[in-house]
Each structure stands twice: as C-alpha cells, then as structure tokens.
Motif scaffolding. Structure first.
Motif, short mmCIF file in Angstrom:
data_model
loop_
_atom_site.label_atom_id
_atom_site.label_comp_id
_atom_site.label_asym_id
_atom_site.label_seq_id
_atom_site.Cartn_x
_atom_site.Cartn_y
_atom_site.Cartn_z
N UNK A 1 0.81 -1.22 0.00
CA UNK A 1 0.00 0.00 0.00
C UNK A 1 0.84 1.26 0.00
N UNK A 2 2.14 1.13 0.24
CA UNK A 2 2.95 2.32 0.50
C UNK A 2 4.13 2.48 -0.46
N UNK A 3 3.86 2.60 -1.77
CA UNK A 3 4.99 2.85 -2.67
C UNK A 3 5.36 4.34 -2.63
N UNK A 4 6.65 4.64 -2.60
CA UNK A 4 7.10 6.04 -2.67
C UNK A 4 8.06 6.18 -3.83
N UNK A 5 7.82 7.18 -4.65
CA UNK A 5 8.72 7.50 -5.75
C UNK A 5 9.37 8.82 -5.38
N UNK A 6 10.66 8.96 -5.58
CA UNK A 6 11.33 10.24 -5.28
C UNK A 6 10.71 11.35 -6.12
N UNK A 7 10.65 12.54 -5.56
CA UNK A 7 9.91 13.60 -6.24
C UNK A 7 10.56 14.05 -7.55
N UNK A 8 11.88 13.83 -7.70
CA UNK A 8 12.52 14.24 -8.95
C UNK A 8 12.59 13.13 -10.00
N UNK A 9 12.06 11.96 -9.67
CA UNK A 9 12.16 10.81 -10.58
C UNK A 9 11.48 11.07 -11.93
N UNK A 10 10.21 11.44 -11.88
CA UNK A 10 9.46 11.54 -13.14
C UNK A 10 9.93 12.69 -14.01
N UNK A 11 10.24 13.85 -13.41
CA UNK A 11 10.66 14.97 -14.26
C UNK A 11 12.00 14.66 -14.92
N UNK A 12 12.86 13.92 -14.22
CA UNK A 12 14.15 13.57 -14.82
C UNK A 12 13.96 12.57 -15.95
N UNK A 13 13.18 11.53 -15.70
CA UNK A 13 12.94 10.54 -16.75
C UNK A 13 12.28 11.20 -17.96
N UNK A 14 11.34 12.08 -17.68
CA UNK A 14 10.62 12.78 -18.75
C UNK A 14 11.60 13.59 -19.62
N UNK A 15 12.55 14.26 -18.97
CA UNK A 15 13.48 15.11 -19.72
C UNK A 15 14.53 14.30 -20.48
N UNK A 16 14.77 13.07 -20.06
CA UNK A 16 15.79 12.25 -20.72
C UNK A 16 15.21 11.37 -21.82
N UNK A 17 13.95 11.04 -21.66
CA UNK A 17 13.27 10.16 -22.61
C UNK A 17 13.31 10.77 -24.01
N UNK A 18 13.69 9.94 -24.98
CA UNK A 18 13.76 10.46 -26.35
C UNK A 18 15.16 10.92 -26.71
#
Ligand SMILES: [Mg+2]
Length: 263
Positions: free
Chosen positions: A128-145
């Motif tokens: 019930x308690x997954x935590x993703x670091x707050x900078x994870x998605x913006x970093x992946x988003x900026x690197x993708x592609x």
C-alpha cells in the motif's frame, strides 16, 4: 558519446527504504495497541531478528548473489519460474512469522499467533505504500527520447515486477528492463552490465550507470568499464569504491551528460 542511461530502481527512483520504514511503523502500531509495547523498539527487534534469521537459510548465498535483502524477504512472495526461487518461496512464510515472533519475544511478548498476524500485515502495508522520489518523473521525462533508458535492478523478477506494478507510471519510460533474477547474477557482477549493453547493442563507452549503492551499482559499473554516477541523496559517507561522478539530485545528471557529450 553517451547514448543510454542505466538506472537502478530501489532507492534511486523508488524510495524503497521509506516504504519499508512506513510499513514497519504501521504494523508495529498494531502491536503497540494490542500490548502497549513501544512500536519503534519492536521495529528494531524485528529488523534485527529478520537479518539474523535470513542469513541462516540455505538460500542466503543465492539471495546475496542476486541481491534480495532480508526486508524484501518479509514481503515478497517469489512466484518466480527459476528453480532457486522456489526454495525461497517455501521458506518465506515461516521466515516472516519467526522474525515477527522473535521480535515480539524480545519485547517480552510470547505470542506466535500474533507474530503470524503481524507477519501477514506487513506485506499488505508494504504494497500500500509505494514512494517514488519527487525528482524521478521529471528527470525521466526530460531524458526520454534523448537517451535510451534501461532499468537495471537486483532482485526477484516477481518482486521487482510487483514494485513496478504498484508504481505503474515508471515502466513506460524504459526501453529495456533487466532484473538480476532473470539474468542469474546480480550487480556488482560485470556480466549483468555487459548483458544490459548487449540488450541495446551498445559499447561500454556509450552508457552511464546511475545508482545509490556503491557496492553494487558503482562497483559493478566500474568493473564493466561503464561510467558511474552515485546518487547520494542522504549524504552518506563514501567508502573505497570511487564513482566517476557523485550527485545529490537526479536533475544534476543533465550537467554530467552535457559535459560528456561535448567531447
Ligand atoms: Mg538501489
């Protein structure tokens, strides 16, 4: 020229230690309510009992080699195809119960039924308690592609996939996912890094490895001749393993990549 970034999963993108901590707090509170014992002290007692017990099983060398820690053993079900995992699957129900029961005992509570109950609650809480670091998605988003992204994680395929299922936003960012339990050996074995390179048909100079663990991510990348980036979010002391780069936030990757790709 860097063409691919390899990311570790636990405590690099996902904050696994926080999830484990919060699952302990929630579970130990049940014991506090029932018996009036201190939840934090129970947590320490169970952690200690779990580590000790985990190292006594025949599966210990295998779990060490693949990279499955005692707390993962407290919630994983290990429904994996591979033979060695079947043994682990048989062991974990009793392991959990015994670890929780031993922790309670250390607190002066002799109640194996309650130990069993807590052992079953902990995995529910962890899920019930997954935590993703707050900078994870913006970093992946900026690197993708711009780069190929590969997830390189140690562990049981079933358990690592469970973590990815409960944080489903992560998977679409990755071109490849490599799990040590599928490959047969974990980081820091250079073989798994070479396998990861082969998945993307790249040479070692064309990838960079980002991870939080000096003894697995960084040591392994160094051995494989892949540039390593140590993400040190919590100001840990470095040991004898020397990363090529050290960063505190994932966003700092951009500066490193720009520098590397200027040459
Ligand atoms: Mg990690």
């Amino acid at each position: 020229m860097i063409k691919a970034i390899f990311f570790d999963l636990d405590d690099t993108l996902l904050w696994d230690q926080k999830s484990i901590k919060e699952a302990f707090i929630a579970t130990c509170r049940i014991a506090e309510e029932r018996y009036g014992i201190d939840a934090e002290e129970l947590e320490s007692a169970v952690r200690e009992a779990a580590k000790k017990l985990y190292s006594t099983y025949d599966t210990y060398p295998f779990t060490q080699m693949i990279g499955i820690n005692p707390f993962e053993g407290l919630w994983g079900t290990f429904l994996d195809e591979i033979k060695e995992f079947k043994k682990l699957k048989e062991i974990v129900p009793a392991y959990r119960k015994d670890a929780w029961t031993a922790g309670l005992k250390k607190m002066g509570i002799d109640d194996a039924d309650f130990g069993h109950e807590l052992a079953e609650r902990f995995p529910e809480q962890r899920r019930k308690l997954p935590f993703v670091y707050e900078d994870t998605f913006e970093t992946l988003e900026s690197l993708k592609g711009m780069y190929q992204l590969l997830l390189l994680t140690n562990g049981s395929p079933h358990l690592q996939n469970t973590k990815l299922e409960i944080s489903p936003e992560l998977v679409p960012y990755f071109d490849q996912i490599v799990i040590s339990g599928d490959y047969g050996r974990g980081k820091p074995d250079p073989g798994i890094f070479e396998y990861a390179l082969s998945k993307l048909s790249l040479a070692k100079e064309e990838a960079i490895m980002v991870g939080d663990n000096l003894m697995t991510d960084i040591l392994g990348a160094n051995r494989a001749g892949i540039k390593s980036v140590w993400i040190n979010r919590h100001n840990k002391q470095r040991n004898e393993v020397i990363p090529a780069y050290e960063i505190q936030h994932l966003a700092d990757l951009h500066t490193i990549l720009e520098e590397l790709n200027q040459n």
